[in-house]
Design a protein around this motif. Structure first.
Motif, short mmCIF file in Angstrom:
data_model
loop_
_atom_site.label_atom_id
_atom_site.label_comp_id
_atom_site.label_asym_id
_atom_site.label_seq_id
_atom_site.Cartn_x
_atom_site.Cartn_y
_atom_site.Cartn_z
N CYS A 1 -10.61 7.85 4.11
CA CYS A 1 -11.54 7.60 3.00
C CYS A 1 -12.59 8.70 2.97
O CYS A 1 -13.13 9.08 4.02
CB CYS A 1 -12.20 6.23 3.17
N VAL B 1 0.85 -1.19 0.00
CA VAL B 1 0.00 0.00 0.00
C VAL B 1 0.89 1.24 0.00
O VAL B 1 2.11 1.16 0.17
CB VAL B 1 -0.94 0.01 1.22
N PHE C 1 -2.21 6.04 6.31
CA PHE C 1 -1.80 5.78 4.94
C PHE C 1 -2.45 6.75 3.95
O PHE C 1 -3.18 7.67 4.34
CB PHE C 1 -2.12 4.33 4.57
N PHE D 1 -6.67 4.10 7.29
CA PHE D 1 -6.78 4.45 5.88
C PHE D 1 -7.87 5.52 5.71
O PHE D 1 -9.06 5.22 5.81
CB PHE D 1 -7.13 3.22 5.05
N ASN E 1 -10.91 2.39 8.40
CA ASN E 1 -11.06 3.52 7.47
C ASN E 1 -11.53 4.74 8.25
O ASN E 1 -12.58 4.72 8.89
CB ASN E 1 -12.03 3.18 6.33
#
Length: 239
Positions: free
Chosen positions: A142, A86, A171, A140, A108
């Motif tokens: 989003c 990733v 990330f 992550f 997320n």
């Protein structure tokens, strides 16, 4: 020249004719078997008495090809979270195999959600408590849910690290649903669907991953991080 009796000649010719006819019948039968097997997607299982070399060899080749194809397909499929690479918030590649032997909580995240304060606060508490025992939290960002993560990676990092003291890795922003979903999230959803279905429902959905990279549980956005502490401890204690 010796003249054989007429009866003997007739009998010998009949024997030859019968043998030739038998050969023709076997050849035709074998041809029919070959024709029928080649027209099917899967070769037929022939009886032992139809032990035609052509059928046997064709069937062996087909079965061998199918087995090899299946093994190749399986080898190309990710077997765990550790098989993925990733991007971090700065665009660098991160091979998730570096987390082998760690328990992972993959989330997320979003900065402007009603669940933001409680989740970020509890994620920080969990990480501070268990990071030295082998817990890693992978966040992550989003923006697919209510456009509640509109900022750049730099803005997201500053928000999480300054306001919530997040020390775990955050990330690159990803999509978690749809055709452009990150491959990691496609894998997570396929590994653990159940009552939640194939799609991520909202910000702060959580996946718990064991030390071997296998997805062992999935939690709804409204499930607080501290409420799954017991599940995390159980995985950390496993050898």
């Amino acid at each position: 020249m010796t003249h054989l009796p007429t009866r003997f000649l007739i009998n010998r010719n009949l024997i030859r004719l019968a043998s030739f006819s038998s050969i023709l019948r076997r050849g035709r039968l074998n041809s029919l078997i070959l024709a029928s097997s080649s027209s099917l997607s899967h070769p037929v299982k022939t009886p032992v008495l139809c032990s035609a070399v052509g059928v046997s060899s064709r069937k062996s080749v087909f079965v061998g090809f199918r087995a090899s194809h299946t093994m190749a397909s399986q080898s190309n499929q990710p077997q765990s979270v550790h098989d993925f690479t990733v991007k971090d918030a700065k665009g660098n590649d991160v091979d998730l195999s570096i987390y082998k032997g760690k328990v992972l909580l993959i989330v997320n995240v979003a900065s402007q959600c009603g669940l933001t304060n409680s989740n970020y606060t509890e994620l920080t508490k969990l990480y501070e408590k268990y990071k030295d025992q082998g817990l890693e939290i992978l966040a992550f960002p989003c923006n697919q849910f209510g456009s509640q993560e509109p900022g750049s990676n730099e803005q997201i990092l500053e928000f999480a690290c300054t306001r919530f003291k997040a020390e775990y890795p955050i990330f690159d922003k990803v999509e978690v649903n749809g055709s452009n979903a990150a491959p990691l999230y496609k894998y997570l959803k396929s590994a653990k669907g159940g009552l939640f279905g194939d799609s991520i429902k909202w910000n702060f959905s959580k996946f718990l991953v064991d030390k071997e990279g296998r997805v062992v549980d999935r939690y709804a956005p409204t499930t607080s991080p501290l409420s799954i502490e017991k599940d995390i401890k159980k995985l950390l204690e496993k050898a």
